[in-house]
Design a protein around this motif. Structure first.
Motif, PDB file in Angstrom:
ATOM      1  N   THR A 239     -24.841  29.772  46.126  1.00 14.96           N
ATOM      2  CA  THR A 239     -24.060  30.957  45.279  1.00 14.96           C
ATOM      3  C   THR A 239     -24.939  31.776  44.513  1.00 14.96           C
ATOM      4  OG1 THR A 239     -23.547  29.588  43.596  1.00 14.96           O
ATOM      5  CG2 THR A 239     -21.886  29.394  45.698  1.00 14.96           C
TER       6      THR A 239
ATOM      7  N   ARG B 244     -27.319  37.192  43.126  1.00 13.38           N
ATOM      8  CA  ARG B 244     -28.778  38.040  43.263  1.00 13.38           C
ATOM      9  C   ARG B 244     -28.583  39.128  44.247  1.00 13.38           C
ATOM     10  NH1 ARG B 244     -33.665  34.731  42.499  1.00 13.38           N
ATOM     11  NH2 ARG B 244     -33.278  32.696  41.193  1.00 13.38           N
TER      12      ARG B 244
ATOM     13  N   SER C  94     -23.540  38.434  36.498  1.00 16.35           N
ATOM     14  CA  SER C  94     -22.885  37.167  36.842  1.00 16.35           C
ATOM     15  C   SER C  94     -21.897  37.054  35.425  1.00 16.35           C
ATOM     16  CB  SER C  94     -23.549  36.096  37.099  1.00 16.35           C
ATOM     17  OG  SER C  94     -24.308  35.446  35.826  1.00 16.35           O
TER      18      SER C  94
ATOM     19  N   ARG D 125     -17.425  38.382  39.235  1.00 16.04           N
ATOM     20  CA  ARG D 125     -16.902  36.989  39.522  1.00 16.04           C
ATOM     21  C   ARG D 125     -15.715  36.919  40.499  1.00 16.04           C
ATOM     22  NH1 ARG D 125     -20.574  33.928  37.063  1.00 16.04           N
ATOM     23  NH2 ARG D 125     -19.991  32.278  38.273  1.00 16.04           N
TER      24      ARG D 125
ATOM     25  N   ARG E  55     -23.195  27.416  39.091  1.00 13.61           N
ATOM     26  CA  ARG E  55     -23.272  27.075  37.790  1.00 13.61           C
ATOM     27  C   ARG E  55     -21.767  26.957  37.554  1.00 13.61           C
ATOM     28  NH1 ARG E  55     -27.523  28.719  38.982  1.00 13.61           N
ATOM     29  NH2 ARG E  55     -29.039  29.493  37.560  1.00 13.61           N
ATOM     30  N   ASP E  56     -20.658  27.003  38.365  1.00 18.74           N
ATOM     31  CA  ASP E  56     -19.517  27.055  38.137  1.00 18.74           C
ATOM     32  C   ASP E  56     -18.567  26.527  39.217  1.00 18.74           C
ATOM     33  OD1 ASP E  56     -19.588  29.235  39.502  1.00 18.74           O
ATOM     34  OD2 ASP E  56     -17.853  29.987  38.626  1.00 18.74           O
TER      35      ASP E  56
ATOM     36  N   ARG F 252     -32.196  32.568  30.274  1.00 14.67           N
ATOM     37  CA  ARG F 252     -31.156  32.375  31.331  1.00 14.67           C
ATOM     38  C   ARG F 252     -30.140  31.194  30.999  1.00 14.67           C
ATOM     39  NH1 ARG F 252     -31.264  32.361  37.334  1.00 14.67           N
ATOM     40  NH2 ARG F 252     -33.479  31.730  37.437  1.00 14.67           N
TER      41      ARG F 252
ATOM     42  N   ASP G 134     -26.255  31.861  30.624  1.00 16.53           N
ATOM     43  CA  ASP G 134     -25.318  31.359  31.549  1.00 16.53           C
ATOM     44  C   ASP G 134     -24.524  30.495  30.933  1.00 16.53           C
ATOM     45  OD1 ASP G 134     -26.824  32.765  33.511  1.00 16.53           O
ATOM     46  OD2 ASP G 134     -27.896  31.261  34.257  1.00 16.53           O
TER      47      ASP G 134
ATOM     48  N   ARG H  98     -22.053  32.841  28.208  1.00 14.01           N
ATOM     49  CA  ARG H  98     -20.867  33.912  28.657  1.00 14.01           C
ATOM     50  C   ARG H  98     -19.446  33.257  28.542  1.00 14.01           C
ATOM     51  NH1 ARG H  98     -22.758  33.174  34.617  1.00 14.01           N
ATOM     52  NH2 ARG H  98     -21.457  31.547  35.261  1.00 14.01           N
TER      53      ARG H  98
HETATM   54  O1   DC Z   1     -29.305  29.699  40.972  1.00  9.08           O
HETATM   55  P1   DC Z   1     -29.746  31.121  41.018  1.00  9.08           P
HETATM   56  O2   DC Z   1     -31.265  31.087  39.899  1.00  9.08           O
HETATM   57  O3   DC Z   1     -30.152  31.820  42.183  1.00  9.08           O
HETATM   58  O4   DC Z   1     -28.769  32.030  40.146  1.00  9.08           O
HETATM   59  C1   DC Z   1     -28.920  33.417  39.662  1.00  9.08           C
HETATM   60  C2   DC Z   1     -27.865  33.608  38.563  1.00  9.08           C
HETATM   61  O5   DC Z   1     -26.759  33.942  39.041  1.00  9.08           O
HETATM   62  C3   DC Z   1     -27.953  32.694  37.479  1.00  9.08           C
HETATM   63  O6   DC Z   1     -28.709  32.854  36.346  1.00  9.08           O
HETATM   64  C4   DC Z   1     -26.432  32.693  36.877  1.00  9.08           C
HETATM   65  C5   DC Z   1     -25.769  33.379  38.146  1.00  9.08           C
HETATM   66  N1   DC Z   1     -24.789  32.440  38.879  1.00  9.08           N
HETATM   67  C6   DC Z   1     -23.749  32.322  38.273  1.00  9.08           C
HETATM   68  O7   DC Z   1     -23.323  32.720  37.245  1.00  9.08           O
HETATM   69  N2   DC Z   1     -22.749  31.355  38.953  1.00  9.08           N
HETATM   70  C7   DC Z   1     -23.062  30.650  40.159  1.00  9.08           C
HETATM   71  N3   DC Z   1     -22.394  29.844  40.868  1.00  9.08           N
HETATM   72  C8   DC Z   1     -24.527  30.976  40.747  1.00  9.08           C
HETATM   73  C9   DC Z   1     -25.260  31.528  39.779  1.00  9.08           C
END
Ligand code: DC
Length: 226
Positions: free
Chosen positions: A35, A40, A104, A110, A131-132, A181, A185, A188
């Motif tokens: 995700t 990205r 994000s 989102r 992340r979520d 980051r 992350d 937020r």
């Molecule tokens: O996993 P990644 O490094 O490719 O993710 C890039 C950014 O995307 C990360 O810093 C936060 C966001 N992200 C998010 O908010 N929710 C997700 N499910 C996946 C990534």
């Protein structure tokens, strides 16, 4: 419809989520949904059109101009299609990672992406990383893993990964970006990075990839059955 199996792997950047998820998806014959790549792709779209990702009004105004597709090649590799263009390789830079972290945090972004992610889990058995995933996207996921490691180890891994791809990567700078980051992350307001109450935490600081895959496979086999 038959109930699908979903495995949610959340955690901070560089914890090894995508490497582990890809390996497990191959072993189990599940779809791997990265995700982070979707966020990205959003960041890359605005970057390409010269829109500053910090400009929330512009992001809100133009988000409907973006169409995102997820496709899989014969090897099961996920390809990101942005308005018909394959941007899979273009999105893998530290700059786009930072910008993805910024966009994000916007509720409008989102919301647009939530359905797309849930749809993938309705259609297939999936291993989804982000992340979520365990907290928001798939709160009823069959298995939830929270994968983490010290910031120093994550920075070392990420720097090596970038160098292997021929990109310039200075350890100190990567560490600073990872810390920044992590902060963005986790702080937020909407869907911050945090461990779901029912997730199993796996700290990979002192583990190699094989050990992590074996540890998670054990957790999955116990829940899903072999
Ligand atoms: O996993 P990644 O490094 O490719 O993710 C890039 C950014 O995307 C990360 O810093 C936060 C966001 N992200 C998010 O908010 N929710 C997700 N499910 C996946 C990534």
């Amino acid at each position: 419809m038959e109930q699908k199996v979903s495995i949610a792997i959340d955690g901070p950047s560089g914890a090894g989520k995508s490497t582990i998820a890809r390996r497990l998806a191959g072993e189990l014959g599940y779809y791997y949904v990265d995700t982070g790549a979707i966020y990205r792709t959003v960041a890359y779209f605005f970057d390409l059109w010269g829109v500053a990702v910090k400009d929330i009004d512009a992001v809100t105004r133009y988000i409907d101009e973006l169409t995102i597709g997820i496709e899989y090649d014969d090897e099961g590799v996920q390809h990101m299609i942005m308005n018909g263009m394959d941007v899979t390789d273009d999105i893998r830079t530290q700059d786009i990672a930072q910008k993805a972290s910024v966009v994000s945090a916007y509720p409008v972004v989102r919301e647009v992406l939530l359905d797309m992610q849930r749809q993938a889990a309705r259609a297939h058995n999936v291993i989804m990383d982000g992340r979520d995933i365990g907290t928001v996207v798939l709160p009823k996921a069959t298995v939830k893993i929270f994968l983490t490691a010290s910031a120093e180890v994550r920075a070392r891994r990420r720097a090596a990964e970038l160098q292997a791809k021929g990109q310039k990567a200075d350890y100190a700078k990567v560490l600073e970006q990872i810390r920044q980051r992590d902060h963005q992350d986790t702080h937020r307001a909407i869907a911050p990075l945090k461990q779901a109450k029912d997730a199993v935490k796996v700290d990979t600081t002192d583990m190699d990839i094989d050990q992590v895959v074996a540890a998670i496979r054990k957790i999955v086999d116990e829940k899903v059955g072999k």
